[in-house]
Design an enzyme around this catalytic site. Structure first.
Site, PDB file in Angstrom:
ATOM      1  N   HIS A   1      -4.382  -5.730  -1.936  1.00  0.00           N
ATOM      2  CA  HIS A   1      -4.417  -5.247  -0.565  1.00  0.00           C
ATOM      3  C   HIS A   1      -5.031  -6.268   0.397  1.00  0.00           C
ATOM      4  CE1 HIS A   1      -3.896  -1.531  -2.753  1.00  0.00           C
ATOM      5  NE2 HIS A   1      -3.848  -0.808  -1.664  1.00  0.00           N
TER       6      HIS A   1
ATOM      7  N   HIS B   1       0.430   4.129  -2.789  1.00  0.00           N
ATOM      8  CA  HIS B   1       0.115   5.534  -2.515  1.00  0.00           C
ATOM      9  C   HIS B   1       1.223   6.470  -3.001  1.00  0.00           C
ATOM     10  CE1 HIS B   1      -3.473   5.595   0.399  1.00  0.00           C
ATOM     11  NE2 HIS B   1      -3.482   4.443  -0.249  1.00  0.00           N
TER      12      HIS B   1
ATOM     13  N   ASN C   1      -3.581   9.504   3.711  1.00  0.00           N
ATOM     14  CA  ASN C   1      -2.358   8.912   4.272  1.00  0.00           C
ATOM     15  C   ASN C   1      -2.239   9.077   5.781  1.00  0.00           C
ATOM     16  OD1 ASN C   1      -1.374   8.173   1.692  1.00  0.00           O
ATOM     17  ND2 ASN C   1      -0.497  10.213   1.382  1.00  0.00           N
TER      18      ASN C   1
ATOM     19  N   ARG D   1       0.826  -1.215   0.000  1.00  0.00           N
ATOM     20  CA  ARG D   1       0.000   0.000   0.000  1.00  0.00           C
ATOM     21  C   ARG D   1       0.856   1.259   0.000  1.00  0.00           C
ATOM     22  NH1 ARG D   1      -3.176   3.019   4.070  1.00  0.00           N
ATOM     23  NH2 ARG D   1      -5.071   3.767   3.070  1.00  0.00           N
TER      24      ARG D   1
END
Length: 224
Positions: free
Chosen positions: A193, A66, A94, A62
Site C-alpha cells: 500500500h 478489500h 470502505n 487496495r
C-alpha cells in the site's frame, strides 16, 4: 539480495491473496480462446487511469485487497445497494475510503465490447491490481483467472473482517491468519500500500499518542 527477497515475498503474498477462498480451478490461460485480448484491454485502461492520476495505482491494489478479505476475491465489493443487498461499500472500512470503482467499470466496459459476458469483474479486479503494481515500478506476477462474480455481498463481514488503521498488532496478525495469511504475508501486503499516500494524522496519533502499539506503518490502510 534483500530487495529481491522482499519483491518475491510481495508477489507470493499477492498471489495468495488473489486465490484465497476460491475453490474453482484457476488458470492463467483461462481466456486465451474466449477472450484473447482481455488482459491487454484491461492493462490499457489501467495505464490510462494511472497516467491521469498516479496514486490510483495504490487505490486499485487496495480495492482488490478489500474485496478479497470479504467472501474471497469475488467482486462482492462492487455490488451497489439494492432492496436485497446491503452493500460492502457502505461498511465503515470502505465508506469514503475505497476508490477506483469507476476504473474497474471502464475496464469492464472495454472488455465487453469485444467479449460480451465472458470476463468476470472479479478477474478484472485481480488483473488491475497486478497491472497497477507493475505500471508504477512494483512487482508483477502471473494472475490465475476463472473467478466467478458474487451475487451477494456481506456488509457485516466487511465491518468485522477488514483490518483497521488503529487495530493493535495482535488483532492484525489474527485477522490475517483467519484468511490463511502469515505475519510475513501481512507485512508484505501492508507494504504494497505504501506506493500511495497516507493521512498524516494517522501517523501522528500512533507515534505521538499514548505510546502504545507503535505501528504507524499500518496507517497505510487509510490511503488518500
Amino acid at each position: 539480495m534483500a530487495s529481491s527477497n522482499n519483491s518475491f515475498i510481495a508477489i507470493f503474498s499477492l498471489l495468495l491473496l488473489s486465490t484465497m477462498q476460491c475453490h474453482a480451478q484457476l488458470s492463467s490461460t483461462f481466456y486465451d480462446r474466449t477472450c484473447p485480448n482481455a488482459l491487454t484491454t484491461i492493462r490499457t485502461t489501467i495505464r490510462q487511469a494511472i497516467s491521469s492520476e498516479r496514486r490510483m495505482a495504490a487505490s486499485l491494489i487496495r480495492l482488490h485487497f478489500h474485496d478479497c478479505f470479504v467472501q474471497g476475491c469475488d467482486a462482492s465489493l462492487l455490488l451497489d445497494e439494492t432492496p436485497t443487498i446491503v452493500s460492502e461499500k457502505t461498511a465503515l472500512p470502505n465508506l469514503g475510503s475505497v476508490r477506483g470503482f469507476g476504473i474497474i467499470e471502464d475496464a469492464k466496459r472495454e472488455v465487453e465490447k469485444t467479449c460480451p459476458g465472458v470476463v468476470s469483474c472479479a478477474d478484472i479486479l485481480a488483473v488491475a491490481a497486478r497491472d497497477a503494481s507493475s505500471l508504477v515500478g512494483g512487482p508483477s506476477w502471473t494472475v490465475k483467472l476463472g473467478r466467478r462474480d458474487s451475487t451477494t455481498a456481506s456488509h457485516t463481514l466487511a465491518e468485522t473482517d477488514l483490518p483497521g488503521p488503529f487495530d493493535p498488532l495482535s488483532r492484525l496478525i489474527s485477522g490475517f491468519a483467519n484468511k490463511g495469511l502469515s505475519t510475513r504475508d501481512m507485512v508484505a501486503l501492508s507494504g504494497s500500500h505504501s506506493i500511495g499516500q497516507a493521512q498524516c494524522f494517522l501517523f501522528r496519533d500512533r507515534i505521538y499518542g499514548n505510546g502504545t502499539d507503535i505501528d504507524a506503518g499500518f496507517a497505510i490502510f487509510r490511503l488518500l
